[in-house]
Design an enzyme around this catalytic site. Structure first.
Site, mmCIF file in Angstrom:
data_model
loop_
_atom_site.group_PDB
_atom_site.id
_atom_site.type_symbol
_atom_site.label_atom_id
_atom_site.label_comp_id
_atom_site.label_asym_id
_atom_site.label_seq_id
_atom_site.Cartn_x
_atom_site.Cartn_y
_atom_site.Cartn_z
ATOM 1 N N ASN A 10 0.861 -1.172 0.000
ATOM 2 C CA ASN A 10 0.000 0.000 0.000
ATOM 3 C C ASN A 10 0.906 1.234 0.000
ATOM 4 O O ASN A 10 1.449 1.608 1.037
ATOM 5 C CB ASN A 10 -0.876 -0.071 1.270
ATOM 6 N N ARG A 89 -2.824 -2.155 -3.070
ATOM 7 C CA ARG A 89 -3.972 -1.288 -2.829
ATOM 8 C C ARG A 89 -3.839 -0.106 -3.786
ATOM 9 O O ARG A 89 -2.826 0.595 -3.788
ATOM 10 C CB ARG A 89 -3.963 -0.784 -1.396
ATOM 11 N N HIS A 178 -12.076 3.684 0.782
ATOM 12 C CA HIS A 178 -12.126 2.708 1.880
ATOM 13 C C HIS A 178 -13.024 1.524 1.531
ATOM 14 O O HIS A 178 -13.507 0.813 2.416
ATOM 15 C CB HIS A 178 -12.676 3.321 3.194
ATOM 16 N N GLY A 208 -10.253 6.124 10.538
ATOM 17 C CA GLY A 208 -8.801 6.042 10.722
ATOM 18 C C GLY A 208 -8.259 7.455 10.586
ATOM 19 O O GLY A 208 -8.944 8.419 10.940
ATOM 20 N N GLY A 210 -7.823 8.788 7.660
ATOM 21 C CA GLY A 210 -8.916 9.154 6.770
ATOM 22 C C GLY A 210 -10.174 8.514 7.338
ATOM 23 O O GLY A 210 -10.076 7.498 8.033
ATOM 24 N N ARG A 239 -7.754 16.239 7.276
ATOM 25 C CA ARG A 239 -8.601 16.713 6.175
ATOM 26 C C ARG A 239 -9.881 17.337 6.729
ATOM 27 O O ARG A 239 -10.427 16.862 7.725
ATOM 28 C CB ARG A 239 -8.991 15.568 5.242
ATOM 29 N N ARG A 283 -5.742 9.694 19.695
ATOM 30 C CA ARG A 283 -5.367 9.313 21.069
ATOM 31 C C ARG A 283 -4.877 10.519 21.855
ATOM 32 O O ARG A 283 -5.291 10.748 22.986
ATOM 33 C CB ARG A 283 -4.226 8.292 20.999
ATOM 34 N N GLY A 329 -8.777 2.621 13.019
ATOM 35 C CA GLY A 329 -8.056 2.848 14.287
ATOM 36 C C GLY A 329 -8.897 3.526 15.359
ATOM 37 O O GLY A 329 -8.866 3.117 16.532
ATOM 38 N N ILE A 330 -9.669 4.537 14.981
ATOM 39 C CA ILE A 330 -10.498 5.249 15.964
ATOM 40 C C ILE A 330 -11.744 4.416 16.287
ATOM 41 O O ILE A 330 -12.089 4.216 17.452
ATOM 42 C CB ILE A 330 -10.884 6.649 15.424
ATOM 43 N N GLY A 331 -12.399 3.923 15.240
ATOM 44 C CA GLY A 331 -13.625 3.146 15.438
ATOM 45 C C GLY A 331 -13.393 1.879 16.258
ATOM 46 O O GLY A 331 -14.249 1.453 17.029
ATOM 47 N N ASN A 333 -10.992 1.477 18.544
ATOM 48 C CA ASN A 333 -10.352 1.695 19.852
ATOM 49 C C ASN A 333 -10.957 2.781 20.730
ATOM 50 O O ASN A 333 -10.740 2.778 21.934
ATOM 51 C CB ASN A 333 -8.873 2.046 19.630
ATOM 52 N N GLU A 383 -8.023 -4.994 5.665
ATOM 53 C CA GLU A 383 -7.952 -4.735 4.222
ATOM 54 C C GLU A 383 -6.924 -5.640 3.556
ATOM 55 O O GLU A 383 -7.101 -6.070 2.415
ATOM 56 C CB GLU A 383 -7.596 -3.261 3.981
HETATM 57 P P1 ADP Z 1 -4.831 4.782 8.810
HETATM 58 O O1 ADP Z 1 -5.997 5.497 8.214
HETATM 59 O O2 ADP Z 1 -3.540 5.493 8.619
HETATM 60 O O3 ADP Z 1 -4.783 3.298 8.492
HETATM 61 P P2 ADP Z 1 -5.636 3.880 11.452
HETATM 62 O O4 ADP Z 1 -6.831 3.139 10.996
HETATM 63 O O5 ADP Z 1 -4.494 3.111 12.014
HETATM 64 O O6 ADP Z 1 -5.091 4.903 10.379
HETATM 65 O O7 ADP Z 1 -6.146 4.909 12.575
HETATM 66 C C1 ADP Z 1 -5.294 5.843 13.144
HETATM 67 C C2 ADP Z 1 -6.092 6.650 14.156
HETATM 68 O O8 ADP Z 1 -6.592 5.765 15.170
HETATM 69 C C3 ADP Z 1 -5.255 7.714 14.854
HETATM 70 O O9 ADP Z 1 -5.965 8.925 14.947
HETATM 71 C C4 ADP Z 1 -5.062 7.103 16.221
HETATM 72 O O10 ADP Z 1 -4.889 8.074 17.234
HETATM 73 C C5 ADP Z 1 -6.395 6.392 16.417
HETATM 74 N N1 ADP Z 1 -6.326 5.453 17.525
HETATM 75 C C6 ADP Z 1 -5.564 4.341 17.650
HETATM 76 N N2 ADP Z 1 -5.710 3.804 18.886
HETATM 77 C C7 ADP Z 1 -6.571 4.604 19.567
HETATM 78 C C8 ADP Z 1 -7.120 4.605 20.888
HETATM 79 N N3 ADP Z 1 -6.793 3.662 21.784
HETATM 80 N N4 ADP Z 1 -7.989 5.589 21.214
HETATM 81 C C9 ADP Z 1 -8.305 6.544 20.328
HETATM 82 N N5 ADP Z 1 -7.827 6.607 19.086
HETATM 83 C C10 ADP Z 1 -6.971 5.655 18.699
#
Ligand code: ADP
Length: 400
Positions: A10, A89, A178, A208, A210, A239, A283, A329-331, A333, A383
């Site tokens: 990717n 990708r 996505h 994430g 994005g 963005r 985070r 990542g956000i969704g 965690n 993915e």
């Molecule tokens: P990408 O789009 O680059 O693949 P990711 O899907 O890895 O990115 O998501 C990255 C985002 O997820 C970042 O903003 C990161 O801070 C957030 N993130 C990862 N872990 C946590 C957490 N424990 N709590 C809140 N946000 C998180």
């Protein structure tokens, strides 16, 4: 090692994410990232067998150099001979690519033609494909498009209210991105809901760096928040998402911005970073908001509000709603953002199970809704697995 590995690549403009997926077990056996490519201090991070290694690359190293270093590493680990296909990708497939494609000279030239719709993304993907073709000359290469899953969106949802000729003659429309993640999550959601995919109706939020939301009716994408490019829609890490298009003109005419500066502002200096004046990293923003940082709190509030509005609006194309799904990542965690968004959607009857919401983090899937109201699910995306599966499927067709 059996001959069953797919090397998934990717490529971004200055980065390269990679994974080695075993198509038999569907596990990632190696993964990593080359970053800061083209700078004075590029580096390669590799995770293999529980070990993490960082390798400094020579100043100015670009994608080809990073891939060459990776190949040497794979040789050292004795994994190179087990690779049977490369999966790439590719961000934009335009209307041309409704599914993944085996890369030939003709396909590469078609990806190149689509590049004018995605000048910030596709050129890097093409560089990655060419570098991989050099490094793995004898292996089949497959392109998996971020836009493909959204090709089922109907015309009334993908057209902008611009002169029709701009669509007909120039291809200006909403494409969505996505798609690989939204597709994977839809399959997983159907399993968790115990429904056939073609009867599954969900709203999927991929959050994430994005971020995009997709309305999925009977397993198919029927609307999505990203547009001609990945800039439209939700508030993202850097963005801006939806804004009044006249702001572009205002910045150029009244504030003396060049068009390049505006593009940079919208793509790299806005979103969570722009509002918080602190960071694009969710985070850090959550930690700062906890410590009373007003900008960080505002960034979170705007992020959640925009997301909830989109989810609410996507009840329109769905006859019924089985679940709202969080991924990325956000969704996957952020229990905080999920709880805030579901609270903003209380008019639909959403409730939350706070313990389940805390449990569904760090790679764990689960239902997070309370005992009443619609379902809400957390599903870790994969993915790379979708890309590996498609690479195997198309390579098999080659052998017949
Ligand atoms: P990408 O789009 O680059 O693949 P990711 O899907 O890895 O990115 O998501 C990255 C985002 O997820 C970042 O903003 C990161 O801070 C957030 N993130 C990862 N872990 C946590 C957490 N424990 N709590 C809140 N946000 C998180």
């Amino acid at each position: 090692m059996t001959n069953s590995l797919v090397f998934v690549l990717n490529c971004g403009s200055s980065s390269l994410k990679f994974a080695l997926v075993d198509s038999k077990t569907e596990h990632q056996i190696l993964s990593g990232l080359a970053d800061s490519l083209g700078s004075t201090s590029p580096f390669l991070k590799v995770k293999y067998n529980g070990n993490k290694e960082t390798i400094d690359l020579a100043s100015g190293t670009m994608h080809q150099g990073a891939i060459d270093t990776l190949v040497s590493l794979l040789e050292e680990y004795k994994l190179d001979d087990a690779i049977i296909a490369i999966g790439h990708r590719v961000v934009h497939g335009g209307e041309k690519f409704k599914s993944s494609a085996l890369i030939t000279a003709e396909i590469l030239s078609e990806i190149d033609q689509v590049s004018q719709l995605a000048p910030l993304h596709n050129p890097a993907n093409i560089v990655g494909i060419k570098a991989a073709q050099q490094a793995f000359a004898s292996l089949p290469q497959v392109a998996v498009f971020d836009t493909a899953f959204h090709q089922t969106i109907p015309e009334h949802a993908y057209l902008y209210a611009l002169p029709y000729s701009l669509y007909k003659e120039q291809g200006i429309r909403r494409y969505g991105f996505h798609g690989t993640s939204h597709y994977y999550v839809t399959q997983q959601a159907a399993k968790m809901l115990n429904k056939p995919v073609d009867q599954t109706n969900i709203i999927c939020a991929h959050l994430g760096n994005g971020a995009s939301v997709t309305a999925i009716a009977n397993g198919l994408s029927v609307d999505t928040s990203m547009g001609l490019t990945p800039l439209e829609g939700l508030v993202m890490g850097t963005r801006c998402g939806d804004i009044d298009p006249a702001i572009n003109n205002y910045l150029v005419q009244n504030l003396g911005y060049s068009q390049t500066q505006v593009t940079d502002l919208f793509n790299k200096k806005s979103g969570l970073l722009g509002i918080s004046e602190l960071s694009n990293d969710c985070r850090l923003i959550e930690e700062a908001a906890n410590d009373g940082h007003a900008g960080a709190q505002l960034a979170l509030d705007i992020f959640c509000y925009r997301l909830a509005k989109y989810i609410a609006s996507y009840t329109v194309p769905l006859g019924e709603l089985d679940a709202v799904v969080f991924t990325g990542g956000i969704g996957e965690n952020s229990d905080v953002i999920r709880a805030n968004v579901l609270a903003l959607l209380k008019i639909f009857g959403f409730t939350i199970d706070h313990q389940a919401n805390l449990d569904a983090r760090f790679g764990k899937a689960g239902f997070i809704n309370g005992s009443t109201g619609p379902k809400a699910i957390v599903i870790p995306t994969d993915e790379e697995l979708v890309i590996a599966r498609d690479a195997i499927r198309l390579t098999a067709s080659l052998e017949q």
